[in-house]
Design a protein around this motif. Structure first.
Motif, mmCIF file in Angstrom:
data_model
loop_
_atom_site.group_PDB
_atom_site.id
_atom_site.type_symbol
_atom_site.label_atom_id
_atom_site.label_comp_id
_atom_site.label_asym_id
_atom_site.label_seq_id
_atom_site.Cartn_x
_atom_site.Cartn_y
_atom_site.Cartn_z
ATOM 1 N N ARG A 210 0.816 -1.213 0.000
ATOM 2 C CA ARG A 210 0.000 0.000 0.000
ATOM 3 C C ARG A 210 0.850 1.263 0.000
ATOM 4 O O ARG A 210 0.486 2.285 -0.571
ATOM 5 N N ASP A 211 2.014 1.184 0.677
ATOM 6 C CA ASP A 211 2.876 2.355 0.832
ATOM 7 C C ASP A 211 4.311 1.953 0.550
ATOM 8 O O ASP A 211 4.931 1.231 1.328
ATOM 9 N N LYS A 212 4.862 2.403 -0.558
ATOM 10 C CA LYS A 212 6.205 2.000 -0.982
ATOM 11 C C LYS A 212 7.297 2.450 -0.021
ATOM 12 O O LYS A 212 8.437 1.971 -0.097
ATOM 13 N N ASP A 213 6.973 3.381 0.877
ATOM 14 C CA ASP A 213 7.960 3.869 1.841
ATOM 15 C C ASP A 213 7.847 3.191 3.204
ATOM 16 O O ASP A 213 8.460 3.639 4.176
ATOM 17 N N SER A 214 7.062 2.103 3.293
ATOM 18 C CA SER A 214 6.800 1.480 4.601
ATOM 19 C C SER A 214 7.622 0.222 4.854
ATOM 20 O O SER A 214 7.320 -0.532 5.773
ATOM 21 N N ALA A 215 8.673 -0.023 4.070
ATOM 22 C CA ALA A 215 9.500 -1.218 4.286
ATOM 23 C C ALA A 215 10.013 -1.252 5.725
ATOM 24 O O ALA A 215 10.646 -0.309 6.191
ATOM 25 N N GLY A 216 9.705 -2.349 6.412
ATOM 26 C CA GLY A 216 10.151 -2.511 7.787
ATOM 27 C C GLY A 216 9.382 -1.702 8.803
ATOM 28 O O GLY A 216 9.712 -1.730 9.993
ATOM 29 N N ILE A 217 8.350 -0.996 8.363
ATOM 30 C CA ILE A 217 7.586 -0.128 9.265
ATOM 31 C C ILE A 217 6.139 -0.599 9.324
ATOM 32 O O ILE A 217 5.478 -0.722 8.288
ATOM 33 N N CYS A 339 9.207 -15.363 5.095
ATOM 34 C CA CYS A 339 9.085 -15.986 3.783
ATOM 35 C C CYS A 339 9.589 -14.962 2.771
ATOM 36 O O CYS A 339 10.054 -13.876 3.150
ATOM 37 N N GLY A 340 9.500 -15.270 1.489
ATOM 38 C CA GLY A 340 9.970 -14.335 0.485
ATOM 39 C C GLY A 340 9.260 -12.994 0.561
ATOM 40 O O GLY A 340 9.885 -11.934 0.472
ATOM 41 N N ALA A 341 7.943 -13.023 0.727
ATOM 42 C CA ALA A 341 7.180 -11.781 0.827
ATOM 43 C C ALA A 341 7.588 -10.992 2.062
ATOM 44 O O ALA A 341 7.636 -9.759 2.041
ATOM 45 N N GLY A 342 7.887 -11.709 3.149
ATOM 46 C CA GLY A 342 8.323 -11.043 4.369
ATOM 47 C C GLY A 342 9.651 -10.336 4.191
ATOM 48 O O GLY A 342 9.850 -9.215 4.667
ATOM 49 N N VAL A 343 10.580 -11.003 3.504
ATOM 50 C CA VAL A 343 11.873 -10.379 3.207
ATOM 51 C C VAL A 343 11.653 -9.085 2.432
ATOM 52 O O VAL A 343 12.240 -8.034 2.739
ATOM 53 N N TYR A 344 10.794 -9.150 1.440
ATOM 54 C CA TYR A 344 10.506 -7.992 0.597
ATOM 55 C C TYR A 344 9.868 -6.857 1.401
ATOM 56 O O TYR A 344 10.266 -5.692 1.286
ATOM 57 N N CYS A 345 8.877 -7.199 2.229
ATOM 58 C CA CYS A 345 8.180 -6.174 2.997
ATOM 59 C C CYS A 345 9.064 -5.565 4.087
ATOM 60 O O CYS A 345 8.913 -4.393 4.434
ATOM 61 N N GLU A 346 9.975 -6.364 4.623
ATOM 62 C CA GLU A 346 10.854 -5.857 5.676
ATOM 63 C C GLU A 346 11.974 -4.981 5.119
ATOM 64 O O GLU A 346 12.404 -4.021 5.766
ATOM 65 N N THR A 347 12.488 -5.307 3.946
ATOM 66 C CA THR A 347 13.679 -4.624 3.432
ATOM 67 C C THR A 347 13.448 -3.811 2.166
ATOM 68 O O THR A 347 14.302 -3.019 1.772
ATOM 69 N N GLY A 348 12.309 -4.029 1.488
ATOM 70 C CA GLY A 348 12.051 -3.330 0.243
ATOM 71 C C GLY A 348 12.694 -3.991 -0.960
ATOM 72 O O GLY A 348 12.624 -3.461 -2.076
ATOM 73 N N GLN A 349 13.321 -5.141 -0.746
ATOM 74 C CA GLN A 349 13.960 -5.868 -1.841
ATOM 75 C C GLN A 349 14.110 -7.336 -1.451
ATOM 76 O O GLN A 349 13.838 -7.714 -0.316
ATOM 77 N N GLY A 351 16.589 -10.811 -1.149
ATOM 78 C CA GLY A 351 17.989 -11.155 -0.968
ATOM 79 C C GLY A 351 18.675 -10.445 0.175
ATOM 80 O O GLY A 351 19.872 -10.650 0.408
ATOM 81 N N VAL A 352 17.947 -9.616 0.918
ATOM 82 C CA VAL A 352 18.522 -8.894 2.054
ATOM 83 C C VAL A 352 17.952 -9.459 3.350
ATOM 84 O O VAL A 352 16.745 -9.633 3.481
ATOM 85 N N VAL A 353 18.816 -9.749 4.305
ATOM 86 C CA VAL A 353 18.380 -10.350 5.569
ATOM 87 C C VAL A 353 17.440 -9.401 6.317
ATOM 88 O O VAL A 353 17.786 -8.241 6.563
ATOM 89 N N PRO A 354 16.240 -9.866 6.699
ATOM 90 C CA PRO A 354 15.273 -9.033 7.416
ATOM 91 C C PRO A 354 15.580 -9.008 8.918
ATOM 92 O O PRO A 354 15.268 -9.949 9.644
ATOM 93 N N GLU A 355 16.179 -7.947 9.368
ATOM 94 C CA GLU A 355 16.674 -7.867 10.746
ATOM 95 C C GLU A 355 15.566 -8.043 11.790
ATOM 96 O O GLU A 355 15.759 -8.682 12.815
#
Length: 381
Positions: A210-217, A339-349, A351-355
């Motif tokens: 919904r909000d492209k600036d909400s990665a990890g938030i 999961c893959g979607a979680g990685v994406y939503c947490e980091t915005g991309q 392949g990046v570890v979701p802290e």
């Protein structure tokens, strides 16, 4: 049909596993609307009527039925109808009826607030394979604080009771947030009282779709709180004896894997753990297809370019996505919600570890060990 419904999780897992290897879209989700009469703080999709009109348009009943026929020919068998709140659509009943005639095994997600005696009487004549109804808290005050709407708690509990009494397969779901986490035990007691199974989750996806600036938030518990309360929820749901089986697996005290009916069946041989984009897809209210509802990439437009063309784009796009290598071999995997979607939503991309997930997994393991030690100590006295 009744025997199929009871065995649906087992059947779905088997068929979906086979379909994933062949890239057959056996499972689909139609997100019929983004509109909802609740306004939950952590929601990733909800829009008001005005926002929907400003952004685009909902697809018509005829459009969904035409696309469903294309999907059926491509192999879709399992269909989830969701929103927003699908029962807000004036044509939902006729759409559901026609989709049922196509032979799909249909599930429905709902907030339960619009399901009354008349609605249940209609559903009972042609019941879905399963209904998931969200019970956000144990009283109306929680609904006011979390869902920003009043008078809904009693409606939802009544809907769950009516569905159960009509012998419609239903489960309640609860997402734990800072606004309702203290209602855990109360919600469990309510569900026990009406004989409805309850699924609770403490991980909340950031609303990146919904909000492209909400990665990890997200409006959610801290990672440490989420890990702790995931264990609290497990003990509430399963009791100490039932929790021990999960604890032994998670703490490597048993070689036997505990698999729930909604387990994502993670497969380490594939770049992404789940079957999104391999045998499953999601089509949002505007007609955009993605691997799952939490992702906005890869994307295709099945209404414009045809279902199979869109599906092939999703498959090809998904094959290029990879989990972080650390996640694949991580010692915290058994306690990690990602999961893959979680990685994406947490980091915005990808392949990046979701802290956040790492911290949550560590907290889950800690809480699991403490609970395990406490239960064993009590049993050994």
């Amino acid at each position: 049909m009744e025997s199929i419904k009871k065995r649906q999780p087992e059947l779905m897992n088997f068929l979906s596993s086979k379909a994933a290897h062949m890239h057959v879209p056996i499972s689909g989700t139609f997100e019929l609307t983004a509109r909802c009469n609740l306004n939950c703080r952590m929601c990733y999709v909800r829009l008001s009527d005005e926002q929907v009109k400003r952004i685009g348009r909902e697809r018509t009943e005829k459009e969904w039925l035409t696309l469903a026929e294309e999907a059926r020919k491509a192999g879709m068998l399992f269909l989830l109808l969701t929103g927003g709140e699908p029962f807000m659509l004036p044509h939902f009943k006729s759409l559901y009826t026609e989709l049922s005639k196509m032979g799909f095994i249909i599930s429905i997600n709902s907030n339960g607030t619009l399901i009354d005696e008349k609605c249940v009487e209609w559903l009972a004549k042609n019941p879905p394979s399963r209904m998931s109804v969200t019970l956000y808290g144990g009283n109306d005050e929680t609904y006011r604080n979390l869902c920003r709407n009043s008078g809904m708690f009693d409606r939802v509990v009544n809907a769950l009771r009516l569905l159960r009494e009509a012998d419609i397969l239903v489960r309640a779901t609860m997402t734990l947030t800072p606004y309702n986490v203290d209602d855990c035990k109360k919600v469990h007691e309510i569900c026990q009282g009406i004989d409805v199974p309850l699924h609770m989750a403490s991980y909340v996806f950031p609303p990146l779709r919904r909000d492209k600036d909400s990665a990890g938030i997200a409006q959610r518990l801290s990672a440490e709180e989420a890990g702790y309360y995931s264990v609290v929820a497990e003990r509430v749901r399963f009791g100490d004896e039932g929790f021990l089986a999960t604890a032994r697996y998670r703490l490597n005290k048993s070689d036997e894997k505990q698999i729930s009916d909604d387990d994502c069946q993670k497969e380490e041989k594939h770049p992404l753990f789940c079957r999104a984009g391999k045998s499953g897809f999601w089509i949002d209210w505007q007609g955009v297809m993605t691997p799952c509802g939490m992702m906005n990439y890869p994307a295709a437009k099945p209404f414009e370019e045809g279902f199979m063309t869109a599906w092939k784009k999703i498959v090809e796009g998904t094959e290029k996505l990879y989990m972080p290598s650390k996640c694949v071999s991580c010692s915290l995997r058994r306690a990690c919600p990602i999961c893959g979607a979680g990685v994406y939503c947490e980091t915005g991309q990808f392949g990046v570890v979701p802290e956040y997930a790492c911290r949550m997994a560590e907290a889950t393991l800690k809480a699991t060990q403490e609970a395990y030690d406490e239960i064993m100590s009590t049993q050994n006295k």
